[in-house]
Design a protein around this motif. Structure first.
Motif, PDB file in Angstrom:
ATOM      1  N   THR A   1       0.845  -1.201   0.000  1.00  0.00           N
ATOM      2  CA  THR A   1       0.000   0.000   0.000  1.00  0.00           C
ATOM      3  C   THR A   1       0.878   1.248   0.000  1.00  0.00           C
ATOM      4  OG1 THR A   1      -1.741  -1.134   1.230  1.00  0.00           O
ATOM      5  CG2 THR A   1      -1.788   1.270   1.289  1.00  0.00           C
ATOM      6  N   ILE A   2       0.511   2.199  -0.839  1.00  0.00           N
ATOM      7  CA  ILE A   2       1.218   3.490  -0.847  1.00  0.00           C
ATOM      8  C   ILE A   2       0.175   4.580  -0.677  1.00  0.00           C
ATOM      9  CG2 ILE A   2       2.579   5.106  -2.241  1.00  0.00           C
ATOM     10  CD1 ILE A   2       3.869   2.694  -3.585  1.00  0.00           C
ATOM     11  N   ASN A   3       0.462   5.526   0.212  1.00  0.00           N
ATOM     12  CA  ASN A   3      -0.413   6.690   0.375  1.00  0.00           C
ATOM     13  C   ASN A   3       0.410   7.950   0.101  1.00  0.00           C
ATOM     14  OD1 ASN A   3      -2.248   8.651   1.063  1.00  0.00           O
ATOM     15  ND2 ASN A   3      -3.099   7.468   2.770  1.00  0.00           N
ATOM     16  N   LEU A   4       0.040   8.644  -0.963  1.00  0.00           N
ATOM     17  CA  LEU A   4       0.780   9.854  -1.363  1.00  0.00           C
ATOM     18  C   LEU A   4       0.121  11.127  -0.839  1.00  0.00           C
ATOM     19  CD1 LEU A   4       1.426   8.798  -5.066  1.00  0.00           C
ATOM     20  CD2 LEU A   4       3.214   9.221  -3.376  1.00  0.00           C
ATOM     21  N   PHE A   5      -0.977  10.995  -0.136  1.00  0.00           N
ATOM     22  CA  PHE A   5      -1.711  12.131   0.415  1.00  0.00           C
ATOM     23  C   PHE A   5      -1.967  13.187  -0.671  1.00  0.00           C
ATOM     24  CE2 PHE A   5       0.248   9.801   3.797  1.00  0.00           C
ATOM     25  CZ  PHE A   5      -0.819   9.625   4.651  1.00  0.00           C
ATOM     26  N   GLU A   6      -1.573  14.437  -0.428  1.00  0.00           N
ATOM     27  CA  GLU A   6      -1.930  15.507  -1.377  1.00  0.00           C
ATOM     28  C   GLU A   6      -1.241  15.350  -2.737  1.00  0.00           C
ATOM     29  OE1 GLU A   6      -0.276  15.699   1.431  1.00  0.00           O
ATOM     30  OE2 GLU A   6       1.126  17.375   1.526  1.00  0.00           O
ATOM     31  N   SER A   7      -0.218  14.470  -2.815  1.00  0.00           N
ATOM     32  CA  SER A   7       0.489  14.292  -4.100  1.00  0.00           C
ATOM     33  C   SER A   7      -0.093  13.139  -4.916  1.00  0.00           C
ATOM     34  CB  SER A   7       1.969  14.011  -3.842  1.00  0.00           C
ATOM     35  OG  SER A   7       2.503  14.919  -2.920  1.00  0.00           O
ATOM     36  N   GLY A   8      -1.195  12.550  -4.446  1.00  0.00           N
ATOM     37  CA  GLY A   8      -1.716  11.336  -5.069  1.00  0.00           C
ATOM     38  C   GLY A   8      -2.370  11.552  -6.421  1.00  0.00           C
ATOM     39  N   THR A   9      -1.616  11.319  -7.494  1.00  0.00           N
ATOM     40  CA  THR A   9      -2.189  11.390  -8.843  1.00  0.00           C
ATOM     41  C   THR A   9      -2.160   9.999  -9.462  1.00  0.00           C
ATOM     42  OG1 THR A   9      -0.054  11.787  -9.885  1.00  0.00           O
ATOM     43  CG2 THR A   9      -1.316  13.738  -9.207  1.00  0.00           C
ATOM     44  N   GLU A  10      -3.045   9.820 -10.443  1.00  0.00           N
ATOM     45  CA  GLU A  10      -3.103   8.552 -11.174  1.00  0.00           C
ATOM     46  C   GLU A  10      -1.740   8.235 -11.771  1.00  0.00           C
ATOM     47  OE1 GLU A  10      -4.689   5.291 -12.101  1.00  0.00           O
ATOM     48  OE2 GLU A  10      -6.138   6.771 -11.375  1.00  0.00           O
ATOM     49  N   GLN A  11      -1.102   9.272 -12.312  1.00  0.00           N
ATOM     50  CA  GLN A  11       0.173   9.075 -13.006  1.00  0.00           C
ATOM     51  C   GLN A  11       1.269   8.607 -12.032  1.00  0.00           C
ATOM     52  OE1 GLN A  11       1.753  12.549 -14.877  1.00  0.00           O
ATOM     53  NE2 GLN A  11       3.080  11.347 -16.211  1.00  0.00           N
ATOM     54  N   LEU A  12       1.351   9.283 -10.873  1.00  0.00           N
ATOM     55  CA  LEU A  12       2.435   8.924  -9.944  1.00  0.00           C
ATOM     56  C   LEU A  12       2.189   7.552  -9.319  1.00  0.00           C
ATOM     57  CD1 LEU A  12       5.084   9.579  -8.674  1.00  0.00           C
ATOM     58  CD2 LEU A  12       3.939  11.106  -7.050  1.00  0.00           C
ATOM     59  N   TYR A  13       0.944   7.256  -8.934  1.00  0.00           N
ATOM     60  CA  TYR A  13       0.657   5.901  -8.429  1.00  0.00           C
ATOM     61  C   TYR A  13       1.006   4.867  -9.499  1.00  0.00           C
ATOM     62  CZ  TYR A  13      -1.720   7.243  -4.086  1.00  0.00           C
ATOM     63  OH  TYR A  13      -2.003   7.707  -2.834  1.00  0.00           O
ATOM     64  N   GLY A  14       0.652   5.193 -10.750  1.00  0.00           N
ATOM     65  CA  GLY A  14       0.941   4.278 -11.855  1.00  0.00           C
ATOM     66  C   GLY A  14       2.438   4.015 -11.982  1.00  0.00           C
ATOM     67  N   THR A  15       3.232   5.082 -11.920  1.00  0.00           N
ATOM     68  CA  THR A  15       4.692   4.955 -12.041  1.00  0.00           C
ATOM     69  C   THR A  15       5.246   4.086 -10.905  1.00  0.00           C
ATOM     70  OG1 THR A  15       4.799   7.160 -12.984  1.00  0.00           O
ATOM     71  CG2 THR A  15       6.855   6.295 -12.087  1.00  0.00           C
TER      72      THR A  15
END
Ligand code: FAD
Ligand code: MG
Length: 344
Positions: A43-57
């Motif tokens: 599990t990764i939680n990026l909080f305010e930086s959570g975009t589809e692109q970054l989760y995808g990467t």
């Protein structure tokens, strides 16, 4: 008909403007993402930086690492090295060379308590696998000569790895999730992500701080009740918290608890009164290898050993509910369950 048509034409743009435009201008961050990778829950939680692109990467990177480093995938670089054991060196990527060089470093540092050539024992016992097996002493004796990190030859200049004896097998299950967590952090820092929580099957990285000046609160599982609340709380900023425990993978047979952390000397799961060993430090690769190694060493050797290493903190929980911890982590540690006692 005509008035009705124009009514639809006019109201739709107004509806979109009022309802959807504000939502488009203030972009909502995506919630955390979870996938099964490395045979475990990541599990990764990026909080305010959570975009589809970054989760995808990030998740594509984790899956690529699994494809390269898994001992269970026949085409991985680790499997190719294993298949050529006793025959020839195998050309591998710079990444695999790096992970194995780190594994060798921690094997040397810990006098072989951590040993990446543990593969034949992992396969023989298959603890947590589809066919768990309680081996005979003869079966264990047959594989013990194959467990020795000094028989792994890394040629950095040639970019090759060679296992000297036929039947040797690498298994980086004790270090690769740590390397993967460090990779997640590297990518996040490149993208200026200020804070994130990474949990690769219990291998935690708390990036940045929770809020300005507020540390993350990371739990160490109660090893007697891993599904209940944590036994210990750690307040950490920009650090990894990695635990090796007897409750992660095991089988019980005849009243004996057989778990997945092996003593490379005996070929049996380590029984030394420890329930778990946790390492807190900025490098997750170090924490993963060292949590496994400190578990093998036990707390009596492990505490003084950890104190010799720069920026490494450790917490041990024993079968007697005693907690041993290096001095540096004690101010940031809270015991949450009353049956546990911190030993001076
Ligand atoms: P740790 O204490 O960090 O490591 C224990 C693991 O390290 C053991 O499971 C063993 O593999 C190895 N080990 C045991 N003793 C020693 C020792 N003395 N020195 C060095 N290493 C030791 N699991 C699946 O069920 N299916 C999968 O498809 C799968 N694929 C994986 C792919 C990759 C790339 C990795 C890294 C792991 C994979 N796993 C898979 C393994 C699973 O995630 C393990 O449970 C995990 O690696 C053990 O991690 P841990 O943090 O619980 O324990
Ligand atoms: Mg480990």
């Amino acid at each position: 008909m005509k008035p009705r048509k124009s009514h639809i034409f006019i109201t739709f743009p107004i509806f979109f403007t009022l309802v959807f435009l504000p939502a488009c201008t203030k972009k909502e961050a995506l919630p955390s993402r979870t996938e099964m990778i490395f045979g475990t829950v990541c599990t990764i939680n990026l909080f305010e930086s959570g975009t589809e692109q970054l989760y995808g990467t990030l998740f594509a990177r984790l899956r690529a690492l699994e494809d390269t480093l898994s001992a269970n995938i026949g085409t991985s670089e680790i499997s190719r090295i294993n298949d050529a054991a006793g025959q020839n060196p195998v050309q591998v990527s710079a990444e695999t060379l790096f992970v194995l060089t780190e594994a060798e470093k921690y094997a040397r540092l810990t006098g072989g308590a951590f040993d990446p050539t543990i593969g034949p024992l992992v396969k023989l016992w298959d603890i947590g696998g589809d066919h768990p097996h309680l081996p005979t002493q003869a079966e264990i004796d047959a594989v013990l000569p194959l467990i020795n990190y000094e028989d792994m030859v890394i040629d950095s200049a040639a970019g090759t790895v060679f296992l000297k004896k036929a039947g040797m097998k690498l298994d980086v299950g004790g270090i690769a999730k740590g390397y993967a967590a460090d990779e997640m952090v590297r990518i996040m820092r490149e993208q200026n992500v200020p804070r994130a929580l990474i949990d690769l099957g219990g291998n935690i990285y708390a990036l940045g701080d929770k809020a300005k000046g507020t540390p993350w609160r990371i739990g160490i599982k109660d090893p007697f009740n891993p599904l209940s609340g944590p036994a210990v709380r750690l307040d950490v900023t920009d650090k990894t918290v990695v635990t090796s425990g007897v409750y992660e993978r095991f089988f019980d047979r005849g009243g004996v608890h057989y778990h997945h952390i092996f003593d490379p000397q005996t070929g049996y799961p380590v029984w030394n009164q420890l329930m778990s060993a946790t390492v807190i430090t900025p490098s997750s690769t170090a924490a993963d290898a060292l949590s496994t190694a400190l578990f093998v060493m036990g707390h009596e050797k492990g505490i003084p050993f950890a104190e010799t290493l720069p920026d490494i903190e450790a917490v041990f929980i024993t079968e007697a509910h005693d907690i041993y911890a290096t001095p540096g982590i004690r101010p940031d540690m809270t015991i949450l369950a009353e049956e546990f006692e911190l030993i001076d």
